[in-house]
Design a protein around this motif. Structure first.
Motif, PDB file in Angstrom:
ATOM      1  N   MET A   1     -11.222  -0.241   2.988  1.00  4.98           N
ATOM      2  CA  MET A   1     -10.371   0.102   1.849  1.00  4.98           C
ATOM      3  C   MET A   1      -8.920  -0.158   2.230  1.00  4.98           C
ATOM      4  SD  MET A   1     -10.580   3.647  -0.246  1.00  4.98           S
ATOM      5  CE  MET A   1     -12.364   3.636  -0.418  1.00  4.98           C
TER       6      MET A   1
ATOM      7  N   MET B   1      -5.101   2.902  -3.624  1.00  2.00           N
ATOM      8  CA  MET B   1      -4.173   3.982  -3.968  1.00  2.00           C
ATOM      9  C   MET B   1      -3.543   3.772  -5.340  1.00  2.00           C
ATOM     10  SD  MET B   1      -2.489   5.904  -0.960  1.00  2.00           S
ATOM     11  CE  MET B   1      -0.990   4.972  -0.709  1.00  2.00           C
TER      12      MET B   1
ATOM     13  N   TYR C   1      -2.006   6.593  -7.585  1.00  4.35           N
ATOM     14  CA  TYR C   1      -0.551   6.590  -7.798  1.00  4.35           C
ATOM     15  C   TYR C   1      -0.169   5.490  -8.798  1.00  4.35           C
ATOM     16  CZ  TYR C   1      -0.471   9.433  -3.520  1.00  4.35           C
ATOM     17  OH  TYR C   1      -0.667  10.403  -2.562  1.00  4.35           O
TER      18      TYR C   1
ATOM     19  N   THR D   1      -2.143  24.923   1.987  1.00  5.92           N
ATOM     20  CA  THR D   1      -2.330  23.918   3.032  1.00  5.92           C
ATOM     21  C   THR D   1      -1.038  23.217   3.412  1.00  5.92           C
ATOM     22  OG1 THR D   1      -3.017  22.313   1.389  1.00  5.92           O
ATOM     23  CG2 THR D   1      -4.759  23.464   2.575  1.00  5.92           C
ATOM     24  N   CYS D   2      -0.121  23.061   2.462  1.00  5.83           N
ATOM     25  CA  CYS D   2       1.108  22.345   2.814  1.00  5.83           C
ATOM     26  C   CYS D   2       2.341  23.212   2.672  1.00  5.83           C
ATOM     27  CB  CYS D   2       1.269  21.098   1.963  1.00  5.83           C
ATOM     28  SG  CYS D   2       1.326  21.453   0.212  1.00  5.83           S
TER      29      CYS D   2
ATOM     30  N   ARG E   1      -6.860  16.335  -2.609  1.00  9.50           N
ATOM     31  CA  ARG E   1      -5.637  16.418  -3.403  1.00  9.50           C
ATOM     32  C   ARG E   1      -5.812  17.193  -4.706  1.00  9.50           C
ATOM     33  NH1 ARG E   1      -2.010  12.860  -1.498  1.00  9.50           N
ATOM     34  NH2 ARG E   1      -0.556  14.318  -2.453  1.00  9.50           N
TER      35      ARG E   1
ATOM     36  N   ASN F   1     -13.632   4.993   4.846  1.00  9.65           N
ATOM     37  CA  ASN F   1     -13.053   4.247   3.726  1.00  9.65           C
ATOM     38  C   ASN F   1     -13.079   2.738   3.987  1.00  9.65           C
ATOM     39  OD1 ASN F   1     -12.487   6.584   2.207  1.00  9.65           O
ATOM     40  ND2 ASN F   1     -10.643   6.942   3.397  1.00  9.65           N
ATOM     41  N   LYS F   2     -14.189   2.297   4.562  1.00 14.08           N
ATOM     42  CA  LYS F   2     -14.429   0.882   4.881  1.00 14.08           C
ATOM     43  C   LYS F   2     -13.464   0.322   5.913  1.00 14.08           C
ATOM     44  CE  LYS F   2     -16.195   0.054   0.248  1.00 14.08           C
ATOM     45  NZ  LYS F   2     -15.724  -0.400  -1.056  1.00 14.08           N
ATOM     46  N   GLU F   3     -12.754   1.196   6.601  1.00 17.13           N
ATOM     47  CA  GLU F   3     -11.814   0.741   7.628  1.00 17.13           C
ATOM     48  C   GLU F   3     -12.257   1.249   8.992  1.00 17.13           C
ATOM     49  OE1 GLU F   3      -9.009  -1.081   7.211  1.00 17.13           O
ATOM     50  OE2 GLU F   3      -9.040  -1.165   5.019  1.00 17.13           O
TER      51      GLU F   3
ATOM     52  N   HIS G   1       6.331  12.594   0.410  1.00 18.73           N
ATOM     53  CA  HIS G   1       5.727  13.851   0.836  1.00 18.73           C
ATOM     54  C   HIS G   1       4.602  13.585   1.845  1.00 18.73           C
ATOM     55  CE1 HIS G   1       3.467  17.617   0.625  1.00 18.73           C
ATOM     56  NE2 HIS G   1       4.559  18.170   0.129  1.00 18.73           N
TER      57      HIS G   1
ATOM     58  N   HIS H   1       1.748  14.847   2.300  1.00 16.91           N
ATOM     59  CA  HIS H   1       0.402  14.745   1.716  1.00 16.91           C
ATOM     60  C   HIS H   1       0.142  13.347   1.188  1.00 16.91           C
ATOM     61  CE1 HIS H   1      -1.260  19.032   0.885  1.00 16.91           C
ATOM     62  NE2 HIS H   1      -1.212  18.723   2.153  1.00 16.91           N
ATOM     63  N   ASP H   2       1.166  12.771   0.586  1.00 17.36           N
ATOM     64  CA  ASP H   2       1.025  11.399   0.090  1.00 17.36           C
ATOM     65  C   ASP H   2       0.869  10.433   1.265  1.00 17.36           C
ATOM     66  OD1 ASP H   2       1.269  12.195  -2.613  1.00 17.36           O
ATOM     67  OD2 ASP H   2       3.439  12.261  -2.434  1.00 17.36           O
TER      68      ASP H   2
ATOM     69  N   THR I   1      -2.727  10.793   2.611  1.00 19.39           N
ATOM     70  CA  THR I   1      -3.699  10.138   1.732  1.00 19.39           C
ATOM     71  C   THR I   1      -3.649   8.621   1.936  1.00 19.39           C
ATOM     72  OG1 THR I   1      -3.686  11.879   0.059  1.00 19.39           O
ATOM     73  CG2 THR I   1      -4.312   9.689  -0.689  1.00 19.39           C
ATOM     74  N   GLY I   2      -2.433   8.089   2.025  1.00 21.14           N
ATOM     75  CA  GLY I   2      -2.277   6.650   2.245  1.00 21.14           C
ATOM     76  C   GLY I   2      -2.883   6.219   3.578  1.00 21.14           C
TER      77      GLY I   2
ATOM     78  N   MET J   1      -6.637   6.091   3.538  1.00 20.36           N
ATOM     79  CA  MET J   1      -7.167   4.882   2.908  1.00 20.36           C
ATOM     80  C   MET J   1      -7.235   3.739   3.913  1.00 20.36           C
ATOM     81  SD  MET J   1      -7.898   5.560  -0.215  1.00 20.36           S
ATOM     82  CE  MET J   1      -8.416   7.106   0.441  1.00 20.36           C
ATOM     83  N   LEU J   2      -6.402   3.828   4.958  1.00 17.63           N
ATOM     84  CA  LEU J   2      -6.353   2.781   5.979  1.00 17.63           C
ATOM     85  C   LEU J   2      -7.146   3.169   7.226  1.00 17.63           C
ATOM     86  CD1 LEU J   2      -2.555   2.067   5.521  1.00 17.63           C
ATOM     87  CD2 LEU J   2      -4.430   0.579   4.780  1.00 17.63           C
TER      88      LEU J   2
ATOM     89  N   GLY K   1       0.789  18.962   6.595  1.00 20.38           N
ATOM     90  CA  GLY K   1       0.878  20.352   6.178  1.00 20.38           C
ATOM     91  C   GLY K   1       1.894  21.083   7.013  1.00 20.38           C
TER      92      GLY K   1
ATOM     93  N   VAL L   1       2.434   2.427   4.134  1.00 19.34           N
ATOM     94  CA  VAL L   1       2.572   3.559   3.218  1.00 19.34           C
ATOM     95  C   VAL L   1       4.025   3.667   2.744  1.00 19.34           C
ATOM     96  CG1 VAL L   1       2.512   6.086   3.075  1.00 19.34           C
ATOM     97  CG2 VAL L   1       0.602   4.857   4.117  1.00 19.34           C
TER      98      VAL L   1
ATOM     99  N   PHE M   1       4.592   1.079   0.186  1.00 16.56           N
ATOM    100  CA  PHE M   1       3.909   1.414  -1.067  1.00 16.56           C
ATOM    101  C   PHE M   1       4.745   2.368  -1.908  1.00 16.56           C
ATOM    102  CE2 PHE M   1       1.163   3.997  -3.717  1.00 16.56           C
ATOM    103  CZ  PHE M   1       0.302   3.076  -4.286  1.00 16.56           C
ATOM    104  N   PHE M   2       5.247   3.429  -1.275  1.00 18.57           N
ATOM    105  CA  PHE M   2       5.929   4.460  -2.056  1.00 18.57           C
ATOM    106  C   PHE M   2       7.388   4.132  -2.333  1.00 18.57           C
ATOM    107  CE2 PHE M   2       2.313   7.017  -0.689  1.00 18.57           C
ATOM    108  CZ  PHE M   2       1.996   7.612  -1.897  1.00 18.57           C
TER     109      PHE M   2
ATOM    110  N   SER N   1       7.473   1.097  -6.412  1.00 20.48           N
ATOM    111  CA  SER N   1       7.711   1.824  -7.654  1.00 20.48           C
ATOM    112  C   SER N   1       9.048   1.453  -8.257  1.00 20.48           C
ATOM    113  CB  SER N   1       7.657   3.320  -7.386  1.00 20.48           C
ATOM    114  OG  SER N   1       8.583   3.669  -6.393  1.00 20.48           O
TER     115      SER N   1
END
Lengths: 151, 411
Positions: free
Chosen positions: A1, A6, A10, A40-41, A127, B20-22, B345, B347-348, B351-352, B355-356, B363, B403, B406-407, B411
């Motif tokens: 992936m 994402m 997003y 958690t955060c 999330r 995640n396939k990685e 953030h 958490h973001d 998550t990113g 995915m990798l 936290g 990441v 990306f962010f 955007s």
């Protein structure tokens, strides 16, 4: 992936809500507010509302957090402002169902507006709490508002 | 050095699975370490052939289980260089060990007006039990502050530790910024005023050779699952005389000597602290984990991890728009790097990275007072174990860059 995945989570609309949130700020003294923390955060969101004649007359939030929690709070204010309390609470339930992967009816999906785009959060279970934080805070407020009216 | 990283990695089957396939780059070792095959196999063998309750049966199986369980006490004694195996108490975790000391020992030695000193960087498990103890006894909880670089401020420690201090409780290695605390200086300050030194070893035990006698720690706590053993088994080391003085906090079977209708006498330490059927299989798994680490050698582990940590830290620090918390160089830093991508953030970020295939924690890391000092609510944290390799580090660095892109640019 890869990070392409994402994009599901997003989307541009989500990033836009997070970066330029709607109804972010404080309300006057007549408002009720409730603070919720994501343990958690440590992120904290405070939701404030004024209910008039059984309807959400004012709605706003403050706090800092991740993209998902901020976007979700912003989307919530847009979706639920000016709605009758009972309807708002029903939509909060629908949103919670949607976010955990259940399908919801078209009518609710339309009513949720941009917030319905957060359905993809279901694929990122870690999330879900970020996405539901503001909604749970508002539900708590509306519940209290309801019980006050019955007194 | 002759570090057989590929052979070591084969001992950890989970490392070759895809996420995640990685390719999986498991970098949350400070939360829990993966388990090597010999540990899994030892626990499996125990349940297949040797399982019975300990310390009670007169039959062969029970004797076998008891021998294995008590044998681990000796392995652990040797591993942390305690004086006697009776100084090794099996608990559920570091958290339970520290709570046990706060209740069973703290309540005896801390009185109204006394002081308990900890550092502001402590994990909640080495903070809340002392906060509660201070509240119960009318004592004062004081904090040793940090230097601007995140290391412990020894001058401040000298001011905080006074004649009124009864307990000094600090982490051997911090769980957020990974700083190795100046233990010998803290030991001198603590014992100079007649206080007791209690060390949270959760983040040290799998990264360096722990010697409780050299540390002159009065108590030392750690968890099995952070060193390759199963979850649910931990250790409390205490000096023999202090364990004798310490009161049990749980009562029941196995810990008693004699019970009448009106009174009970207890066994001696360590058994008086192990009420009920203990985590026998967990202890046996812990013994296998100790054997595994011993075979690799703790000094060799520390050397190998330092070789990974130095360049990893330097490469994260070098990424534009990334803030690293704590010392910016790897000296006296073990295991962990906490960081944030400015404007994203954690958490973001996590998550990113997920995915990798890069698994990091995001936290407050159960250290909210430290987060308040760092002026953040949360950070991302990458933490190493001896089975991580260069490819893991490359994947992390590349992931952080992706990441960020990306962010901040899409955007």
């Amino acid at each position: 992936m890869s990070l392409d995945q994402m994009n599901e989570l997003y989307r541009e609309v989500v990033l836009d809500h997070a970066q330029h949130p709607h109804h972010k700020g404080h309300l006057g003294q007549e408002s009720l507010h409730f603070t919720m923390e994501n343990p958690t955060c440590g992120d904290v969101i405070d939701v404030a509302t004024v209910v008039k004649d059984g309807q959400i007359d004012q709605l706003a939030f403050t706090g800092a957090g991740c993209t998902i929690s901020q976007a979700s709070a912003s989307m919530m204010t847009v979706a639920l402002l000016h709605r009758p309390v009972a309807e708002a609470r029903r939509l909060i339930v629908s949103f919670s169902k949607m976010i955990t992967g259940a399908t919801i009816n078209d009518q609710d999906q339309r009513a949720l507006g941009d917030a319905s785009l957060l359905a993809s959060v279901a694929e990122f279970p870690a999330r879900i709490k970020c996405a539901t934080l503001a909604w749970h805070a508002l539900d708590e407020l509306l519940q209290r508002e309801g019980s006050q009216e019955h007194e | 050095m002759n570090w057989q990283i590929e052979a070591i990695r084969r001992d950890f089957p989970i490392l070759s699975h895809r996420i995640n396939k990685e390719r999986l780059a498991y970098l949350d070792n400070a939360a829990t370490m993966q388990q090597p095959r010999p540990v899994t196999a030892t626990v499996d063998r125990y349940y297949r052939y040797d399982h019975a309750n300990v310390h009670r049966g007169v039959y062969t199986l029970s004797e076998r289980a008891t021998e294995a369980y008590e044998g681990v006490r000796e392995k652990v004694r040797h591993f942390i260089h305690a004086h006697s195996a009776d100084e090794i108490v099996f608990t559920r975790s570091t958290t339970e060990s520290l709570n046990m000391v706060a209740r069973g020992f703290g309540d005896q030695v801390v009185n109204a007006g006394d002081e308990i000193v900890i550092s502001v960087a402590e994990h909640h498990s080495n903070l809340v039990p002392w906060q509660q103890l201070a509240e119960r006894r009318g004592a004062k909880l004081k904090y040793i502050e940090l230097n601007p670089d995140g290391s412990l401020d020894l001058e401040n420690a000298a001011q905080q530790i006074t004649a009124k201090t009864k307990i000094v409780a600090v982490a051997h290695v911090g769980n957020v910024i990974g700083v190795l605390n100046p233990m010998s200086a803290l030991e001198a300050l603590t014992h100079a005023v007649g206080a007791y030194l209690i060390v949270d070893g959760a983040q040290a035990i799998s990264h360096l050779k722990v010697d409780v006698q050299a540390l002159n720690a009065d108590f030392y706590a750690f968890s099995g699952h952070k060193m390759g053993a199963p979850t649910g088994i931990g250790v409390l080391y205490g000096k023999a005389a202090l364990l004798e003085q310490m009161a049990p906090v749980q009562y029941g079977g196995e810990m008693i000597s004699q019970v009448t209708r009106t009174a009970t006498t207890y066994k001696r330490a360590p058994l008086k602290f192990e009420a009920g059927t203990p985590n026998i299989s967990g202890a046996i798994g812990l013994g296998a984990a100790v054997d595994y680490l011993d075979a690799l050698g703790m000094n060799a582990i520390q050397t190998y991890e330092a070789q990974l940590m130095g360049p990893m830290l330097a490469r994260i620090v070098a990424i534009d728009g990334v803030t690293v918390y704590g010392p910016q160089t790897a000296a006296d830093r073990l295991g962990v790097v906490s960081f944030n991508i400015d404007g994203v953030h954690p958490h973001d970020v996590a998550t990113g990275l997920d995915m990798l295939g890069v698994e990091v924690r995001a936290g407050h890391h159960c250290a909210q007072p430290l987060m308040q000092d760092l002026n953040v609510t949360a950070t991302a944290r990458a933490s190493l174990a001896f089975y991580n390799n260069q490819a893991d580090v490359d994947q992390l660095i590349d992931g952080i860059k992706q990441v960020k892109e990306f962010f901040l640019h899409e955007s």
